[in-house]
Design a protein around this motif. Structure first.
Motif, PDB file in Angstrom:
ATOM      1  N   ILE A  14       3.840  10.175  -2.149  1.00  0.00           N
ATOM      2  CA  ILE A  14       3.426   8.878  -2.685  1.00  0.00           C
ATOM      3  C   ILE A  14       4.624   8.142  -3.267  1.00  0.00           C
ATOM      4  N   LEU A  15       5.459   8.847  -4.017  1.00  0.00           N
ATOM      5  CA  LEU A  15       6.663   8.216  -4.563  1.00  0.00           C
ATOM      6  C   LEU A  15       7.589   7.730  -3.456  1.00  0.00           C
ATOM      7  N   ALA A  16       7.741   8.535  -2.414  1.00  0.00           N
ATOM      8  CA  ALA A  16       8.578   8.122  -1.282  1.00  0.00           C
ATOM      9  C   ALA A  16       7.996   6.880  -0.612  1.00  0.00           C
ATOM     10  N   TRP A  17       6.676   6.833  -0.470  1.00  0.00           N
ATOM     11  CA  TRP A  17       6.018   5.679   0.145  1.00  0.00           C
ATOM     12  C   TRP A  17       6.241   4.418  -0.695  1.00  0.00           C
ATOM     13  N   ILE A  18       6.120   4.545  -2.020  1.00  0.00           N
ATOM     14  CA  ILE A  18       6.320   3.393  -2.902  1.00  0.00           C
ATOM     15  C   ILE A  18       7.751   2.878  -2.781  1.00  0.00           C
ATOM     16  N   ILE A  19       8.713   3.782  -2.796  1.00  0.00           N
ATOM     17  CA  ILE A  19      10.114   3.390  -2.668  1.00  0.00           C
ATOM     18  C   ILE A  19      10.353   2.700  -1.327  1.00  0.00           C
ATOM     19  N   PHE A  20       9.823   3.280  -0.252  1.00  0.00           N
ATOM     20  CA  PHE A  20       9.958   2.681   1.072  1.00  0.00           C
ATOM     21  C   PHE A  20       9.361   1.279   1.091  1.00  0.00           C
ATOM     22  N   TRP A  21       8.166   1.121   0.544  1.00  0.00           N
ATOM     23  CA  TRP A  21       7.477  -0.168   0.562  1.00  0.00           C
ATOM     24  C   TRP A  21       8.255  -1.220  -0.229  1.00  0.00           C
ATOM     25  N   VAL A  22       8.763  -0.831  -1.395  1.00  0.00           N
ATOM     26  CA  VAL A  22       9.530  -1.773  -2.217  1.00  0.00           C
ATOM     27  C   VAL A  22      10.788  -2.217  -1.480  1.00  0.00           C
ATOM     28  N   VAL A  23      11.493  -1.272  -0.871  1.00  0.00           N
ATOM     29  CA  VAL A  23      12.711  -1.620  -0.129  1.00  0.00           C
ATOM     30  C   VAL A  23      12.367  -2.528   1.052  1.00  0.00           C
ATOM     31  N   LEU A  24      11.288  -2.225   1.761  1.00  0.00           N
ATOM     32  CA  LEU A  24      10.883  -3.042   2.900  1.00  0.00           C
ATOM     33  C   LEU A  24      10.565  -4.472   2.472  1.00  0.00           C
ATOM     34  N   ILE A  25       9.757  -4.624   1.452  1.00  0.00           N
ATOM     35  CA  ILE A  25       9.350  -5.959   1.016  1.00  0.00           C
ATOM     36  C   ILE A  25      10.536  -6.730   0.437  1.00  0.00           C
ATOM     37  N   THR A  26      11.362  -6.072  -0.357  1.00  0.00           N
ATOM     38  CA  THR A  26      12.505  -6.780  -0.942  1.00  0.00           C
ATOM     39  C   THR A  26      13.550  -7.138   0.110  1.00  0.00           C
ATOM     40  N   SER A  27      13.583  -6.412   1.217  1.00  0.00           N
ATOM     41  CA  SER A  27      14.531  -6.778   2.273  1.00  0.00           C
ATOM     42  C   SER A  27      14.181  -8.121   2.913  1.00  0.00           C
ATOM     43  N   PHE A  28      12.951  -8.544   2.764  1.00  0.00           N
ATOM     44  CA  PHE A  28      12.519  -9.843   3.281  1.00  0.00           C
ATOM     45  C   PHE A  28      12.521 -10.927   2.205  1.00  0.00           C
ATOM     46  N   SER A  29      12.988 -10.628   1.007  1.00  0.00           N
ATOM     47  CA  SER A  29      12.878 -11.581  -0.099  1.00  0.00           C
ATOM     48  C   SER A  29      13.667 -12.865   0.142  1.00  0.00           C
ATOM     49  N   ARG A  30      14.780 -12.781   0.819  1.00  0.00           N
ATOM     50  CA  ARG A  30      15.560 -13.999   1.086  1.00  0.00           C
ATOM     51  C   ARG A  30      14.777 -14.937   2.012  1.00  0.00           C
ATOM     52  N   VAL A  31      14.127 -14.378   3.021  1.00  0.00           N
ATOM     53  CA  VAL A  31      13.324 -15.184   3.947  1.00  0.00           C
ATOM     54  C   VAL A  31      12.089 -15.734   3.235  1.00  0.00           C
ATOM     55  N   ILE A  32      11.384 -14.843   2.542  1.00  0.00           N
ATOM     56  CA  ILE A  32      10.161 -15.256   1.853  1.00  0.00           C
ATOM     57  C   ILE A  32      10.479 -16.276   0.760  1.00  0.00           C
ATOM     58  N   GLY A  33      11.623 -16.138   0.117  1.00  0.00           N
ATOM     59  CA  GLY A  33      12.016 -17.054  -0.947  1.00  0.00           C
ATOM     60  C   GLY A  33      12.228 -18.486  -0.487  1.00  0.00           C
ATOM     61  N   SER A  34      12.418 -18.679   0.803  1.00  0.00           N
ATOM     62  CA  SER A  34      12.607 -20.046   1.317  1.00  0.00           C
ATOM     63  C   SER A  34      11.277 -20.717   1.666  1.00  0.00           C
ATOM     64  N   TRP A  35      10.197 -19.993   1.575  1.00  0.00           N
ATOM     65  CA  TRP A  35       8.879 -20.543   1.874  1.00  0.00           C
ATOM     66  C   TRP A  35       8.312 -21.266   0.654  1.00  0.00           C
ATOM     67  N   PRO A  36       7.281 -22.086   0.860  1.00  0.00           N
ATOM     68  CA  PRO A  36       6.622 -22.739  -0.284  1.00  0.00           C
ATOM     69  C   PRO A  36       6.067 -21.703  -1.274  1.00  0.00           C
ATOM     70  N   VAL A  37       5.994 -22.093  -2.528  1.00  0.00           N
ATOM     71  CA  VAL A  37       5.626 -21.166  -3.604  1.00  0.00           C
ATOM     72  C   VAL A  37       4.244 -20.549  -3.382  1.00  0.00           C
ATOM     73  N   LEU A  38       3.292 -21.316  -2.934  1.00  0.00           N
ATOM     74  CA  LEU A  38       1.948 -20.769  -2.727  1.00  0.00           C
ATOM     75  C   LEU A  38       1.928 -19.744  -1.589  1.00  0.00           C
ATOM     76  N   VAL A  39       2.710 -19.966  -0.566  1.00  0.00           N
ATOM     77  CA  VAL A  39       2.802 -19.004   0.535  1.00  0.00           C
ATOM     78  C   VAL A  39       3.479 -17.735   0.042  1.00  0.00           C
ATOM     79  N   GLN A  40       4.529 -17.893  -0.761  1.00  0.00           N
ATOM     80  CA  GLN A  40       5.195 -16.729  -1.337  1.00  0.00           C
ATOM     81  C   GLN A  40       4.209 -15.900  -2.160  1.00  0.00           C
TER      82      GLN A  40
END
Length: 72
Positions: A14-40
């Motif tokens: 479970i801890l490994a899954w959480i770490i993996f998920w956080v890294v995956l989502i944060t790797s897209f933060s630059r792309v997601i950050g350019s979207w409108p706030v409500l979409v983010q």
């Protein structure tokens, strides 16, 4: 009763899954950050809930040793 190895293994999984998920989502933060706030907000809300879905089977496996639901 002897302690089961499944609980510590499941907790580490479970801890490994959480770490993996956080890294995956944060790797897209630059792309997601350019979207409108409500979409983010919607993307992060969905990502904040979706990571929990596979954990039900893991928790069941930790308790019973099987990922299949017991049949009545």
């Amino acid at each position: 009763m002897t302690p089961s190895w499944r609980k510590p293994a499941g907790a580490l999984g479970i801890l490994a899954w959480i770490i993996f998920w956080v890294v995956l989502i944060t790797s897209f933060s630059r792309v997601i950050g350019s979207w409108p706030v409500l979409v983010q907000a919607l993307v992060y809300l969905i990502a904040g809930v979706v990571w929990i879905l596979p954990l039900g089977r893991v928790m069941q496996w930790m308790e019973t040793g099987s990922i299949h639901s017991p049949r009545d």
